[in-house]
Design an enzyme around this catalytic site. Sequence first.
Site, mmCIF file in Angstrom:
data_model
loop_
_atom_site.group_PDB
_atom_site.id
_atom_site.type_symbol
_atom_site.label_atom_id
_atom_site.label_comp_id
_atom_site.label_asym_id
_atom_site.label_seq_id
_atom_site.Cartn_x
_atom_site.Cartn_y
_atom_site.Cartn_z
ATOM 1 N N ASP A 228 -3.618 -9.050 12.204
ATOM 2 C CA ASP A 228 -2.701 -8.866 10.842
ATOM 3 C C ASP A 228 -2.185 -10.582 10.587
ATOM 4 O O ASP A 228 -1.444 -11.156 11.201
ATOM 5 C CB ASP A 228 -1.484 -8.077 10.959
ATOM 6 N N ARG B 31 0.596 -1.205 -0.004
ATOM 7 C CA ARG B 31 0.069 -0.156 0.010
ATOM 8 C C ARG B 31 0.757 1.394 0.084
ATOM 9 O O ARG B 31 1.678 1.271 1.028
ATOM 10 C CB ARG B 31 -1.072 -0.033 1.184
ATOM 11 N N THR C 290 -0.774 7.753 -1.101
ATOM 12 C CA THR C 290 -2.179 7.468 -1.862
ATOM 13 C C THR C 290 -3.192 6.409 -1.136
ATOM 14 O O THR C 290 -4.333 6.479 -1.484
ATOM 15 C CB THR C 290 -2.079 7.003 -3.438
#
Length: 208
Positions: A199, A103, A107
Amino acid sequence: MGKVVEIKHPLIEHKMSIIRNKLTDTKTFRENVNEIGSLVTYEITRDLLLKPIEIETPICKTICYTLAKEVVIVPILRAGLGMVDGIHNVIPTAKIGHVGLYRDEKTLLPQTYYVKFPDIIKEATVLVVDPMLATGGSAVAAISLVKQRGAKDIRFVGLVGCPEGIKALQDAHPDVDIYLATIDERLNEIGYIVPGLGDCGDRLFGTK
């Protein structure tokens, strides 16, 4: 619109209770994710096409059936690796591709850093694998990459999803069926599924 299947089975429920538990150690977590991968394979392959072949048993010739199309497993790195062996154990003839995404911090959009697919992907049934369908960004990007290589029969396979991720994937790829071991309540403010299991990549590989 592709179907959304929540795979219900007592053994899956039992193993989900183990991987959800924050006290579960890395070895046990990884083993159970792998085992759930094997169990969900029966559901995600229920409608695979077959073709007849003639074989000879020790007694006589007969007609049996074999898979009409090859299967390609495409894990999204790195957490998707945790389910690959479980699926591959059930479909040992399947080929394996890989998609690496991260990622972008500015953005927040997924960026590709690695893509490798077998040549047969255009004609194969493709299983895009990622344990978590949270925001849906990685799944959407990975499936777009698979489609760019000409694949048409694509299924998303995960462990835990939420309504936000399901909607994002359906909006982007309405032709893709979604298979999940469980559908949870929602995303929290930092993008984790609630109640979720944390996670998955970190818990699989012991990096946190």
